[in-house]
Design an enzyme around this catalytic site. Structure first.
Site, PDB file in Angstrom:
ATOM      1  N   HIS A 100       0.414   2.636  -3.411  1.00  0.00           N
ATOM      2  CA  HIS A 100      -0.348   3.353  -2.389  1.00  0.00           C
ATOM      3  C   HIS A 100       0.268   4.708  -2.071  1.00  0.00           C
ATOM      4  O   HIS A 100      -0.203   5.429  -1.192  1.00  0.00           O
ATOM      5  CB  HIS A 100      -0.418   2.483  -1.120  1.00  0.00           C
ATOM      6  CG  HIS A 100      -1.475   2.866  -0.163  1.00  0.00           C
ATOM      7  ND1 HIS A 100      -1.211   3.196   1.153  1.00  0.00           N
ATOM      8  CD2 HIS A 100      -2.816   2.977  -0.299  1.00  0.00           C
ATOM      9  CE1 HIS A 100      -2.327   3.482   1.776  1.00  0.00           C
ATOM     10  NE2 HIS A 100      -3.325   3.361   0.928  1.00  0.00           N
ATOM     11  N   LYS A 114       1.427   8.686  -2.311  1.00  0.00           N
ATOM     12  CA  LYS A 114       0.848   9.966  -2.709  1.00  0.00           C
ATOM     13  C   LYS A 114       2.003  10.960  -2.763  1.00  0.00           C
ATOM     14  O   LYS A 114       2.452  11.461  -1.732  1.00  0.00           O
ATOM     15  CB  LYS A 114      -0.202  10.454  -1.712  1.00  0.00           C
ATOM     16  CG  LYS A 114      -1.405   9.516  -1.545  1.00  0.00           C
ATOM     17  CD  LYS A 114      -1.240   8.606  -0.380  1.00  0.00           C
ATOM     18  CE  LYS A 114      -2.525   7.821  -0.140  1.00  0.00           C
ATOM     19  NZ  LYS A 114      -2.304   6.476   0.345  1.00  0.00           N
ATOM     20  N   ASP A 156       9.392  21.038  -9.639  1.00  0.00           N
ATOM     21  CA  ASP A 156      10.699  21.647  -9.937  1.00  0.00           C
ATOM     22  C   ASP A 156      11.834  21.057  -9.117  1.00  0.00           C
ATOM     23  O   ASP A 156      12.883  21.687  -8.956  1.00  0.00           O
ATOM     24  CB  ASP A 156      10.657  23.166  -9.734  1.00  0.00           C
ATOM     25  CG  ASP A 156       9.718  23.855 -10.715  1.00  0.00           C
ATOM     26  OD1 ASP A 156       9.424  23.260 -11.773  1.00  0.00           O
ATOM     27  OD2 ASP A 156       9.277  24.980 -10.426  1.00  0.00           O
ATOM     28  N   HIS A 171      -7.850   8.657   9.116  1.00  0.00           N
ATOM     29  CA  HIS A 171      -7.101   8.002   8.033  1.00  0.00           C
ATOM     30  C   HIS A 171      -5.608   8.336   8.114  1.00  0.00           C
ATOM     31  O   HIS A 171      -4.830   7.897   7.270  1.00  0.00           O
ATOM     32  CB  HIS A 171      -7.693   8.451   6.690  1.00  0.00           C
ATOM     33  CG  HIS A 171      -7.208   7.690   5.503  1.00  0.00           C
ATOM     34  ND1 HIS A 171      -6.328   8.218   4.573  1.00  0.00           N
ATOM     35  CD2 HIS A 171      -7.483   6.430   5.079  1.00  0.00           C
ATOM     36  CE1 HIS A 171      -6.091   7.328   3.633  1.00  0.00           C
ATOM     37  NE2 HIS A 171      -6.764   6.235   3.905  1.00  0.00           N
ATOM     38  N   LYS A 178      -1.684   8.335   9.004  1.00  0.00           N
ATOM     39  CA  LYS A 178      -0.679   7.310   9.275  1.00  0.00           C
ATOM     40  C   LYS A 178       0.542   8.035   9.852  1.00  0.00           C
ATOM     41  O   LYS A 178       1.416   8.486   9.114  1.00  0.00           O
ATOM     42  CB  LYS A 178      -0.283   6.556   8.003  1.00  0.00           C
ATOM     43  CG  LYS A 178      -1.476   5.957   7.219  1.00  0.00           C
ATOM     44  CD  LYS A 178      -1.881   6.865   6.099  1.00  0.00           C
ATOM     45  CE  LYS A 178      -2.761   6.221   5.044  1.00  0.00           C
ATOM     46  NZ  LYS A 178      -3.819   5.384   5.406  1.00  0.00           N
ATOM     47  N   ASP A 183       9.081  10.070  21.380  1.00  0.00           N
ATOM     48  CA  ASP A 183       9.647  11.024  22.338  1.00  0.00           C
ATOM     49  C   ASP A 183       9.374  12.454  21.863  1.00  0.00           C
ATOM     50  O   ASP A 183       8.273  12.749  21.429  1.00  0.00           O
ATOM     51  CB  ASP A 183      11.139  10.746  22.545  1.00  0.00           C
ATOM     52  CG  ASP A 183      11.364   9.395  23.240  1.00  0.00           C
ATOM     53  OD1 ASP A 183      10.432   8.899  23.898  1.00  0.00           O
ATOM     54  OD2 ASP A 183      12.466   8.843  23.114  1.00  0.00           O
TER      55      ASP A 183
END
Length: 485
Positions: free
Chosen positions: A221, A223, A228, A403, A405, A410
């Site tokens: 899952h 991404k 470089d 979508h 996450k 604080d």
């Protein structure tokens, strides 16, 4: 001979053996009970379901990182990072001192070092992310490493394909990894063209018919883009026009998501994850080299942001993502801001959030009002009453589908990544989060959260308790399936 009686006896013996396997193999009580109920009360199909979705491959160790054969080089990297992390902790001051438990947890659990002098750009939605990705790919000099859960062949996907082929012709080494389930649509088209152009492209954990169900259950899952060894992208945005809001689809006219662009030493660990994932799925082993891990003192950045990377999956000894979120929640003294599209928590997350709210910490949870999974949405709703009674404020996003996450703790900790706040992300999928110790990035994430609340409705406890018995029943039924979702 009574063949029916013999068949029944044999079936009961098989059920008994499978139940023993469930008890032995499943660590969580709620999940164990769920699988036992399925196996016992759904003849035949329950057994098939368990062996398709329920076998604990973390215990069976089918998944494992293929370690680099160059042990000396790997040990050298590890020592460099240890020394580097110690110097940062020594010099950074009170900001890191107050969060040292989380820092130590990640270093001890997965050897994820604390890095400093990073530049960080918070990228809101695909229309902000993809132009930055295009520019970074265009500027690549040595290598481009890409892995995605969803990569589609649309305007954005074809633009990245075009750039990758162009850079490969210029002599830049390009390696492309895609999840075989999430990116199934590109197997025989885009992937074929990349290979024809000399780019190495491999599916992560290829789906085979005989193992279809189980291989769908353990997906990559993540991404990640690494360019470089200096520029990295990580977060929740897949490669698809959906994320750019260029197209309007029902029921989601707007897609809200969050990603990060990182320039600095934190890219080292993203690179390490890519190499491990590549060596798991590719036919050839990719060994570390100097260009993959530039000298830590060679990063010419203007930033001073401290970052750690948290990652876990079926190859992990422990659920690192879960542990890091729990530790971050426990550190909160003033506020916790959480955005997640799928909220199906385990008991430890529920307890941590309720304890924080009851201790006077302001806890706000932002979730979609309409989800792309009715079952998951119903299961999530079943947890709201307990949270609301504890003082957690829950908001449902109404502009479209959220979508993102993310978590802000604080005014110091900001977390952005691929992991949802659900059991699948904690136990089954390969996930990665960036944990940022910086007041500036935290403030930007807080501002984005507050802006999202302008397009959300708060759930009122009294009105929530007054919802129909029919909806409440559906939510409770969905919750029974929550360990399996």
């Amino acid at each position: 001979m009574d063949w029916l009686f013999i068949f029944q006896i044999v079936y009961l013996i098989i059920v008994g053996i499978v139940c023993l396997r469930v008890i032995y193999d499943t660590n969580h009580i709620t999940k164990t009970l769920s699988y036992l109920l399925v196996v016992i009360f759904i003849p035949f199909i329950g057994i098939i379901f368990y062996f398709s979705f329920g076998v604990n491959y973390r215990n069976s160790r089918i998944y494992s990182k293929k370690l680099f054969s160059n042990i000396e080089f790997e040990r050298k990297l590890e020592l460099q990072l240890q020394h580097y992390a110690k110097q940062i902790i020594k010099n950074k001051g009170s900001l890191l001192e107050s969060n040292k438990k989380l820092i130590r947890l990640l270093f001890k659990d997965i050897s994820s070092p604390l890095t400093n002098k990073n530049e960080v750009d918070l990228l809101i939605n695909g229309e902000t992310k993809f132009p930055e990705v295009f520019k970074a790919i265009e500027a690549a000099k040595h290598h481009i490493h890409i892995e995605y859960y969803v990569f589609t062949e649309d305007v954005v996907g074809r633009k990245i394909e075009e750039l990758l082929i162009k850079k490969a012709k210029e002599g830049v080494t390009v390696k492309f990894m895609y999840d075989d389930y999430g990116s199934s649509s590109i197997r025989k088209s885009l992937v074929y063209r990349l290979r024809e152009a000399g780019i190495e492209a491999y599916p992560f954990y290829k789906i085979k018919l005989i193992y279809l169900a189980n291989r769908m259950n353990y997906r990559n899952h993540r991404k990640i883009i690494v360019i470089d060894g200096r520029i990295g992208f990580v977060g929740g945005i897949n490669v698809s026009d959906t994320y750019t809001n260029a197209i309007k689809t029902k029921p989601f006219p707007f897609w809200r998501d969050t990603h990060l662009k990182i320039h600095g030493p934190a890219v080292w660990y993203l690179q390490y994850l890519f190499l491990c994932d590549w060596n798991f799925c590719a036919d050839c082993s990719l060994e570390p080299e100097g260009n993959f891990f530039p000298d830590l003192d060679s990063f010419e950045t203007q930033g001073n942001v401290a970052i750690q990377i948290a990652a876990s999956g079926p190859d992990s000894e422990t659920p690192t993502i879960l542990y890091s979120l729990l530790q971050a929640i426990s550190l909160a003294e003033e506020q916790i801001l959480i955005t997640t599209p799928y909220f199906v928590p385990n008991e430890s997350i529920m307890d941590a959030l309720c304890i924080a709210a009851m201790s006077g910490v302001s806890v706000k949870l932002l979730v979609p009002k309409v989800s792309d999974s009715n079952v998951v949405n119903a299961a999530a709703s079943s947890y709201y009453e307990e949270l609301l009674k504890s003082g957690v404020q829950i908001y449902r996003y109404t502009k479209g589908f959220i979508h993102s996450k993310t978590m802000a703790i604080d005014d110091e900790i900001a977390i952005v990544g691929s992991a949802n706040m659900d059991m699948r992300s904690f136990d089954l999928n390969f996930e990665v989060n960036a944990i940022i110790y910086d007041k500036g990035v935290n403030k930007k994430l807080q501002d984005a959260f507050e802006d999202d609340l302008n397009n959300a409705e708060e759930i009122d406890l009294e009105r929530w308790l007054d919802r129909s018995w029919y909806h409440e029943l559906l939510e409770k039924l969905a919750r029974l399936l929550s360990p399996l979702l």
